[in-house]
Design an enzyme around this catalytic site. Structure first.
Site, PDB file in Angstrom:
ATOM      1  N   HIS B  64      88.360 -38.968   7.007  1.00 47.24           N
ATOM      2  CA  HIS B  64      89.233 -38.091   7.292  1.00 47.24           C
ATOM      3  C   HIS B  64      88.787 -36.410   6.443  1.00 47.24           C
ATOM      4  O   HIS B  64      89.626 -35.587   7.012  1.00 47.24           O
ATOM      5  CB  HIS B  64      90.909 -38.262   6.713  1.00 47.24           C
ATOM      6  CG  HIS B  64      91.396 -36.969   6.738  1.00 47.24           C
ATOM      7  ND1 HIS B  64      92.195 -37.017   5.608  1.00 47.24           N
ATOM      8  CD2 HIS B  64      92.683 -36.429   7.677  1.00 47.24           C
ATOM      9  CE1 HIS B  64      93.020 -35.375   6.036  1.00 47.24           C
ATOM     10  NE2 HIS B  64      93.126 -35.541   7.139  1.00 47.24           N
ATOM     11  N   GLU B  67      87.682 -34.911   9.087  1.00 48.77           N
ATOM     12  CA  GLU B  67      88.046 -33.829  10.098  1.00 48.77           C
ATOM     13  C   GLU B  67      87.829 -32.455   9.638  1.00 48.77           C
ATOM     14  O   GLU B  67      88.632 -31.679  10.546  1.00 48.77           O
ATOM     15  CB  GLU B  67      89.685 -35.041  10.547  1.00 48.77           C
ATOM     16  CG  GLU B  67      89.892 -34.234  11.111  1.00 48.77           C
ATOM     17  CD  GLU B  67      91.879 -34.777  11.188  1.00 48.77           C
ATOM     18  OE1 GLU B  67      91.839 -36.644  10.933  1.00 48.77           O
ATOM     19  OE2 GLU B  67      92.645 -34.130  10.880  1.00 48.77           O
ATOM     20  N   HIS B  68      88.368 -32.199   8.827  1.00 50.94           N
ATOM     21  CA  HIS B  68      88.568 -31.028   7.935  1.00 50.94           C
ATOM     22  C   HIS B  68      86.897 -30.640   7.242  1.00 50.94           C
ATOM     23  O   HIS B  68      87.707 -29.494   7.811  1.00 50.94           O
ATOM     24  CB  HIS B  68      88.938 -31.288   5.998  1.00 50.94           C
ATOM     25  CG  HIS B  68      90.651 -31.453   6.925  1.00 50.94           C
ATOM     26  ND1 HIS B  68      91.857 -30.667   6.223  1.00 50.94           N
ATOM     27  CD2 HIS B  68      90.918 -32.355   7.099  1.00 50.94           C
ATOM     28  CE1 HIS B  68      93.014 -31.284   6.457  1.00 50.94           C
ATOM     29  NE2 HIS B  68      92.239 -32.714   6.914  1.00 50.94           N
ATOM     30  N   GLU B 144      97.557 -31.862   1.580  1.00 46.48           N
ATOM     31  CA  GLU B 144      98.062 -32.929   2.590  1.00 46.48           C
ATOM     32  C   GLU B 144      98.937 -34.223   2.444  1.00 46.48           C
ATOM     33  O   GLU B 144      99.205 -34.835   3.050  1.00 46.48           O
ATOM     34  CB  GLU B 144      97.138 -33.217   3.553  1.00 46.48           C
ATOM     35  CG  GLU B 144      97.223 -33.300   4.686  1.00 46.48           C
ATOM     36  CD  GLU B 144      96.377 -34.076   6.301  1.00 46.48           C
ATOM     37  OE1 GLU B 144      94.798 -33.115   5.424  1.00 46.48           O
ATOM     38  OE2 GLU B 144      96.435 -34.502   7.323  1.00 46.48           O
TER      39      GLU B 144
END
Lengths: 440, 440
Positions: B64, B67-68, B144
């Site tokens: 993940h 993803e950033h 997040e």
């Protein structure tokens, strides 16, 4: 041959008749010599700093597999030759595997120590790992799993409780391995594991008994000392457990169960991961709450209220990573399991609210330190204590200073760890029920 | 930007106005072109066959994290330049991470497709991963996690339910990662991950929209086709789940919860791991039992008995490994959570005992296939369907033949999967309770 948790309460002082010596061989192998001249015997142990919690993903059971493979043929000895040599001189031997280590030990007359070292050093590097050896011994461990775990409702439950308590840390994986992964262990896996971990710089030699350090050192240098050092291993940094935010239960009902029982566990620090004094306080909390016939749980539930057949608590302090604190109980007579569980919870709440008394604490310290000192009477218990401590990141000084550290624990510190760690809303409880109680 | 499960019910046929084409570039990158000429737009997606379940132990969250990171500077473009280029032409873009894949997509005018490919191909290999970039973006994912998970009782519960359901398979690890591991993700981890997985031979390009295959192929060869193939990756063989032998519960009580709710899950096969027909039968079982307002759970609990505010079931079939089947419910009015749970259990028991009716099955097939065919109306849903199927080991043929396979499922097969998999004694239930119900 399998032990998932060493059944010792904690470390202890050395026997009185000689100072414990420790040193390193040139190849990095650690050696501890514990003189004990009461009888003409010696306990010889090699501890490898490799346990089930170090296994690669998907290869569960491979550490324990080596507990078996180490008894097979080497380039110098046929399978069974080591065992026969020990029997021939009236000695005994065994091996065990835990989350953090794998150990091999022999108890023999001191005159046979050199021979033991020679055999043990040989199998550290010279195993012949063929497909045939792997297949035969894999069938043995699969059968061991079937008979020890899969045919025992308690063992099946324990396995799933462990995997529910530990959601990230590898202690959730059973030491014996998951069946579907054990079935696939192969020669390539085994050779990789052996070459990585069965090396002198990943091993600790413990010799306890009627020996002198100089003699042990000379023999160790002649045997283990000849083995080449292996590649440096990375630090044993494993995934750690996130904070638990929920109350979890795991229930197994089985027709073979006659008396229901429960156990509740919490993740708590071990001697290696705890802040100063916390692990000692947890040891004393376990002793006061449920360490034996004088404990609160036993006195209240078994003796006074008469509702429990058994009730107790334990803390497994000697682990490389965070460990578990457990309370357990089962009903007696007309009492229900829920009565016993509520009474156990009430005793925990009472300590969390009112703490323990100074008198109770002193008696627990006496009892606890004494019980551990009694372990000195058994040479192999003493060797185990040093081995398990050194294989989980401790040292000889930790063991020697441990009774003093226990003595220093205050009543407030015992209360504090109860408040901090034994939170029911963040616990994991296993229930073993007779079949007819299923769904209750 | 995070999705833990793609919200689609399953695969679908292509749009009517053109045949789906698929081919490989020379460097191993798969390409699927789905013509859809209803509007002058195109959906461009790159799917990497890398998800959270592929992460190394102790490095949860790194899939993940990318993803950033993929939105940061490359050797050819400043951070934000790609986003600004899309905004400038009125397009939209996003990215998501799941257990099995990470995907990046843009929706733009067809004339911008080449530019999208150029940007996307650039960031596949040319990210500049400095300590500063890692630190800044790590703070973003930590925040997040705090806002999406740690501040939501439902999300905290779901995480621990997942880790209780899955005791060995890596779906037990949250896609966003465990906080204590996310905090330690570093540049070395990131570069190793990027170099291993962000390669054309580990990617699938999906282009859906007002385009022709030949044009897409030419553009893809000019952009992605210039990237060197990476080292071959080993097969995605992950630890699998042992058989569950217990009933497990996970309970969270929180003052922020007003209406209690529960969900019960089982490990079941996915389309990729199931025996022929079983995944299709599970899809229909979910539809009949709890797929919407016509389902048994809704009709019985919400409409007829009036005890539930919501009740339903779902099956997540598009996964690389074994997946989960879930039922859920919450009470309404004076009804208790236990009433709702018992009523849900009763509906499951009724299907396991009496099966489903032929009429009910036909209607469910119609409803299910139709609802999925409706997805064609959304170009990006269609692209998602191809991408998620191809990224979890399926192919274009699987998608095209899927409605026929659904049509072939018999009532006996639906009953059989209910009997085989939905066993309450071997299930995992999560309870979310208002604070005052804690301990009940």
């Amino acid at each position: 041959m399998l032990t998932t948790a060493l059944a010792l309460a904690g470390p202890v002082l050395a026997a009185d008749d000689g100072k414990v010596t420790n040193f390193l061989l040139n190849n990095g192998m650690e050696v501890v010599v514990i003189p004990d001249h009461r009888a003409p015997i010696v306990t010889h142990m090699v501890w490898y700093k490799i346990g089930s919690a170090d296994e690669p993903p998907g290869k569960s059971g491979i550490a324990h597999f080596f507990e078996h493979l180490m008894f097979k043929a080497t380039t110098n000895h046929a399978a069974g030759e080591f065992d026969r040599a020990i029997s021939a001189i009236g000695g005994s031997n065994n091996a065990f595997t835990s989350y953090d280590y794998t150990a091999f030990h022999e108890t023999v007359a001191p005159s046979a120590l050199g021979e033991m070292m020679s055999f043990e050093a040989d199998r550290m590097r010279n195993l012949i790992l063929t497909d045939e050896v792997i297949k035969t011994e894999r069938d043995v461990i699969l059968e061991e799993r079937r008979s020890r775990i899969d045919s025992s409702p308690q063992a099946v439950l324990d396995e799933e409780v462990d995997a529910t308590l530990w959601q990230n840390q590898p202690y959730r994986i059973p030491v014996i391995g998951w069946m579907q992964e054990m079935e696939k262990l192969n020669r390539i896996d085994a050779i990789a594991f052996y070459d990585k971990y069965y090396r002198p710089n990943n091993a600790v030699l413990i010799v306890a008994g009627d020996v002198e350090p100089d003699m042990v050192k000379a023999l160790a240098e002649k045997t283990y000392g000849k083995i080449e050092r292996g590649p440096d291993l990375p630090p044993r940094i494993r995934p750690v457990e996130p904070e638990q935010n929920t109350k979890r239960t795991v229930t197994l009902a089985d027709a073979r169960v006659s008396v229901p029982s429960f156990s509740t566990q919490w993740v708590v620090p071990s001697y290696r991961t705890a802040r100063p004094g916390e692990a000692e306080a947890l040891d004393l909390l376990a002793e006061i709450l449920g360490g034996g016939n004088r404990s609160r749980l036993y006195q209240q539930l078994v003796v006074k209220q008469g509702i429990a057949g058994e009730a107790g608590a334990w803390f497994q302090g000697t682990m490389l990573d965070a460990t578990n604190f457990t309370v357990y109980g089962s009903p007696r007579g007309d009492a229900k399991l829920s009565d016993v569980e509520a009474a156990v919870d009430a005793e925990i709440a009472r300590i969390a609210k009112d703490g323990v008394t100074p008198d109770e604490l002193e008696k627990a310290k006496d009892r606890y330190v004494r019980s551990v000192i009694f372990a000195r009477d058994k040479q192999d218990d003493m060797a185990n204590m040093y081995g398990s401590t050194l294989a989980t990141g401790g040292n000889v000084k930790d063991i020697e200073e441990w009774p003093d550290r226990i003595r220093k624990v205050t009543a407030d510190e015992v209360k504090a760890v109860a408040v901090r760690y034994l939170v029911l809303d963040h616990s994991t409880t296993g229930y073993l029920l007779p079949q007819q109680q299923a769904g209750n």
